[in-house]
Write a protein that holds these residues in place. Structure first.
Motif, PDB file in Angstrom:
ATOM      1  N   LYS B  50       0.801  -1.229   0.000  1.00 50.06           N
ATOM      2  CA  LYS B  50       0.000   0.000   0.000  1.00 50.06           C
ATOM      3  C   LYS B  50       0.832   1.276   0.000  1.00 50.06           C
ATOM      4  CE  LYS B  50      -4.200  -1.930   1.534  1.00 50.06           C
ATOM      5  NZ  LYS B  50      -5.408  -1.844   2.328  1.00 50.06           N
ATOM      6  N   VAL B  51       2.148   1.125   0.070  1.00 47.20           N
ATOM      7  CA  VAL B  51       2.997   2.297   0.279  1.00 47.20           C
ATOM      8  C   VAL B  51       3.176   3.129  -1.002  1.00 47.20           C
ATOM      9  CG1 VAL B  51       5.225   1.174  -0.179  1.00 47.20           C
ATOM     10  CG2 VAL B  51       5.075   3.025   1.518  1.00 47.20           C
ATOM     11  N   ASP B  52       2.917   2.515  -2.142  1.00 42.97           N
ATOM     12  CA  ASP B  52       3.092   3.207  -3.416  1.00 42.97           C
ATOM     13  C   ASP B  52       2.229   4.463  -3.493  1.00 42.97           C
ATOM     14  OD1 ASP B  52       4.938   2.486  -5.255  1.00 42.97           O
ATOM     15  OD2 ASP B  52       3.453   1.880  -6.774  1.00 42.97           O
ATOM     16  N   GLY B  53       2.851   5.603  -3.825  1.00 43.88           N
ATOM     17  CA  GLY B  53       2.091   6.839  -3.973  1.00 43.88           C
ATOM     18  C   GLY B  53       1.867   7.589  -2.672  1.00 43.88           C
ATOM     19  N   GLN B  54       2.343   7.038  -1.548  1.00 50.94           N
ATOM     20  CA  GLN B  54       2.181   7.716  -0.264  1.00 50.94           C
ATOM     21  C   GLN B  54       3.343   8.693  -0.051  1.00 50.94           C
ATOM     22  OE1 GLN B  54      -0.456   7.278   1.794  1.00 50.94           O
ATOM     23  NE2 GLN B  54      -1.365   5.659   0.536  1.00 50.94           N
ATOM     24  N   ASP B  55       3.071   9.765   0.680  1.00 50.03           N
ATOM     25  CA  ASP B  55       4.126  10.727   0.981  1.00 50.03           C
ATOM     26  C   ASP B  55       4.847  10.400   2.284  1.00 50.03           C
ATOM     27  OD1 ASP B  55       3.761  12.724  -1.207  1.00 50.03           O
ATOM     28  OD2 ASP B  55       1.731  12.719  -0.379  1.00 50.03           O
ATOM     29  N   LEU B  56       4.164   9.647   3.150  1.00 54.92           N
ATOM     30  CA  LEU B  56       4.719   9.383   4.480  1.00 54.92           C
ATOM     31  C   LEU B  56       4.013   8.167   5.081  1.00 54.92           C
ATOM     32  CD1 LEU B  56       6.439  10.464   6.928  1.00 54.92           C
ATOM     33  CD2 LEU B  56       4.433  11.816   7.568  1.00 54.92           C
ATOM     34  N   VAL B  57       4.776   7.383   5.861  1.00 54.33           N
ATOM     35  CA  VAL B  57       4.175   6.289   6.632  1.00 54.33           C
ATOM     36  C   VAL B  57       4.316   6.640   8.111  1.00 54.33           C
ATOM     37  CG1 VAL B  57       4.317   3.830   7.243  1.00 54.33           C
ATOM     38  CG2 VAL B  57       4.751   4.556   4.878  1.00 54.33           C
ATOM     39  N   VAL B  58       3.224   6.575   8.859  1.00 54.02           N
ATOM     40  CA  VAL B  58       3.275   6.731  10.306  1.00 54.02           C
ATOM     41  C   VAL B  58       2.819   5.398  10.898  1.00 54.02           C
ATOM     42  CG1 VAL B  58       2.437   7.972  12.340  1.00 54.02           C
ATOM     43  CG2 VAL B  58       2.780   9.207  10.188  1.00 54.02           C
ATOM     44  N   THR B  66       9.145  -0.238   2.914  1.00 53.18           N
ATOM     45  CA  THR B  66       8.558   1.070   2.656  1.00 53.18           C
ATOM     46  C   THR B  66       9.278   1.819   1.530  1.00 53.18           C
ATOM     47  OG1 THR B  66       9.907   1.866   4.485  1.00 53.18           O
ATOM     48  CG2 THR B  66       7.592   1.444   4.940  1.00 53.18           C
ATOM     49  N   GLY B  67      10.310   1.207   0.953  1.00 48.89           N
ATOM     50  CA  GLY B  67      11.017   1.835  -0.165  1.00 48.89           C
ATOM     51  C   GLY B  67      11.584   3.188   0.214  1.00 48.89           C
ATOM     52  N   ASN B  68      11.316   4.195  -0.630  1.00 45.90           N
ATOM     53  CA  ASN B  68      11.864   5.531  -0.384  1.00 45.90           C
ATOM     54  C   ASN B  68      10.949   6.413   0.455  1.00 45.90           C
ATOM     55  OD1 ASN B  68      14.159   5.020  -1.949  1.00 45.90           O
ATOM     56  ND2 ASN B  68      13.009   5.479  -3.831  1.00 45.90           N
ATOM     57  N   VAL B  69       9.818   5.887   0.835  1.00 48.35           N
ATOM     58  CA  VAL B  69       8.858   6.710   1.576  1.00 48.35           C
ATOM     59  C   VAL B  69       9.315   6.838   3.031  1.00 48.35           C
ATOM     60  CG1 VAL B  69       6.437   6.916   2.283  1.00 48.35           C
ATOM     61  CG2 VAL B  69       7.002   5.912   0.063  1.00 48.35           C
ATOM     62  N   PRO B  70       9.400   8.073   3.543  1.00 47.08           N
ATOM     63  CA  PRO B  70       9.840   8.238   4.933  1.00 47.08           C
ATOM     64  C   PRO B  70       8.865   7.591   5.925  1.00 47.08           C
ATOM     65  CG  PRO B  70       9.117  10.342   4.008  1.00 47.08           C
ATOM     66  CD  PRO B  70       9.142   9.352   2.882  1.00 47.08           C
ATOM     67  N   VAL B  71       9.428   7.122   7.046  1.00 45.38           N
ATOM     68  CA  VAL B  71       8.625   6.432   8.054  1.00 45.38           C
ATOM     69  C   VAL B  71       8.799   7.121   9.407  1.00 45.38           C
ATOM     70  CG1 VAL B  71       8.264   4.245   9.296  1.00 45.38           C
ATOM     71  CG2 VAL B  71       8.937   4.217   6.880  1.00 45.38           C
ATOM     72  N   ILE B  72       7.698   7.370  10.096  1.00 42.43           N
ATOM     73  CA  ILE B  72       7.769   7.827  11.487  1.00 42.43           C
ATOM     74  C   ILE B  72       7.176   6.724  12.350  1.00 42.43           C
ATOM     75  CG2 ILE B  72       6.976   9.525  13.177  1.00 42.43           C
ATOM     76  CD1 ILE B  72       6.908  11.602  10.977  1.00 42.43           C
ATOM     77  N   HIS B  73       8.003   6.161  13.225  1.00 39.88           N
ATOM     78  CA  HIS B  73       7.564   5.098  14.125  1.00 39.88           C
ATOM     79  C   HIS B  73       7.341   5.741  15.490  1.00 39.88           C
ATOM     80  CE1 HIS B  73       8.507   0.835  15.938  1.00 39.88           C
ATOM     81  NE2 HIS B  73       7.377   1.335  16.346  1.00 39.88           N
ATOM     82  N   THR B  74       6.091   5.814  15.924  1.00 43.98           N
ATOM     83  CA  THR B  74       5.804   6.540  17.164  1.00 43.98           C
ATOM     84  C   THR B  74       4.529   6.037  17.837  1.00 43.98           C
ATOM     85  OG1 THR B  74       5.379   8.729  18.105  1.00 43.98           O
ATOM     86  CG2 THR B  74       4.488   8.347  15.921  1.00 43.98           C
TER      87      THR B  74
END
Lengths: 169, 95
Positions: B50-58, B66-74
């Motif tokens: 589902k990460v394709d086309g996303q700007d950010l993963v939280v 997650t490829g190149n998409v930035p991730v915030i683990h919180t």
């Protein structure tokens, strides 16, 4: 408010689903016993018990709150007949792994087990409840409450207050 | 502020309780700041698909793929501790 199907406090939180002064040997026993109670009362079907345990192993549910620690075990809706919250205040804390960092263990003194069926209808209430748990004073009050009726009243009061401020925000 | 809606993927273990709360908190906070976002919830295991086309993963739990998409683990949106800082981080990533 939204449509009439939205879950309200009383739909989810029941006085007979609040346990105070209960003792469990460890996390597994707590989860097994609590999930078993939800099965016994007809809120969930028997496989819910193993599903809760498996989910806790894969994704720990204890929250590193500033004061008393609370765990929020839950799993997907597959084995849930009716949504419910089973809340337990423990006589002695048990160790859970932290949701934020699975290598960290937390001494959990309250367990808020969610059986959730209607994901779309439950967002408001769930958000309000978690926001209530974020208030250290509320968890302190629950920790010091004399009995489960008082725990119910504390939860009800704060959920109502919080949802008012959240609505008018 | 910014043109077009940014997309955030919010992940947790089961995509029923935790990510619901996280998604709502993020949406409220960003709306307050005038930032329009589209938030999608998913299970941690579904992130790679589902990460394709996303700007950010939280996410509240460990995720991979997650490829190149930035991730915030919180877990700040659940504990309330450090939530403001995480919102600032999210705003930065979306710029």
């Amino acid at each position: 408010m939204m449509g009439s199907g939205v879950l309200q406090f009383k739909d989810l939180v029941k006085e007979d689903l609040i346990l105070s002064g209960i003792t469990y040997l460890d996390k597994e026993e707590a989860l097994r016993e609590m999930a078993g109670m939800l099965v016994e009362k007809g809120y969930c079907r028997p496989p819910f018990i193993d599903a809760i345990l498996a989910r806790e192993r894969a994704h720990p549910s204890a929250l590193p709150m500033p004061g008393h620690k609370i765990a929020i075990p839950h799993t997907d809706a597959t084995y849930v007949n009716r949504s419910a919250l089973l809340f337990a205040r423990l006589e002695k804390p048990v160790e859970f792994r932290s949701m934020g960092d699975p290598n960290e263990t937390l001494e959990v003194s309250m367990i808020s087990m969610f059986a959730l069926k209607e994901k779309k209808l439950i967002g408001d209430l769930l958000e309000t409840l978690i926001t209530v748990y974020q208030d250290e004073a509320v968890l302190n009050a629950i920790y010091d409450a004399p009995d489960s009726i008082e725990i119910y009243r504390i939860l009800q009061k704060h959920v109502q207050e919080k949802s008012k401020t959240m609505d008018t925000r | 502020m910014m043109k077009g809606k940014k997309r955030i993927l919010v992940a947790c273990g089961t995509a029923i309780a935790t990510s619901t709360v996280v998604a709502r908190k993020i949406e409220e906070e960003l709306t307050k700041r005038g930032i329009d976002v589209v938030i999608t919830q998913c299970k941690a295991a579904e992130v790679p698909s589902k990460v394709d086309g996303q700007d950010l993963v939280v996410t509240t739990t460990f995720v991979s793929g997650t490829g190149n998409v930035p991730v915030i683990h919180t877990v700040s949106f659940l504990t309330g501790i450090g939530m403001e800082q995480d919102i600032e981080k999210i705003v930065e990533y979306l710029k």
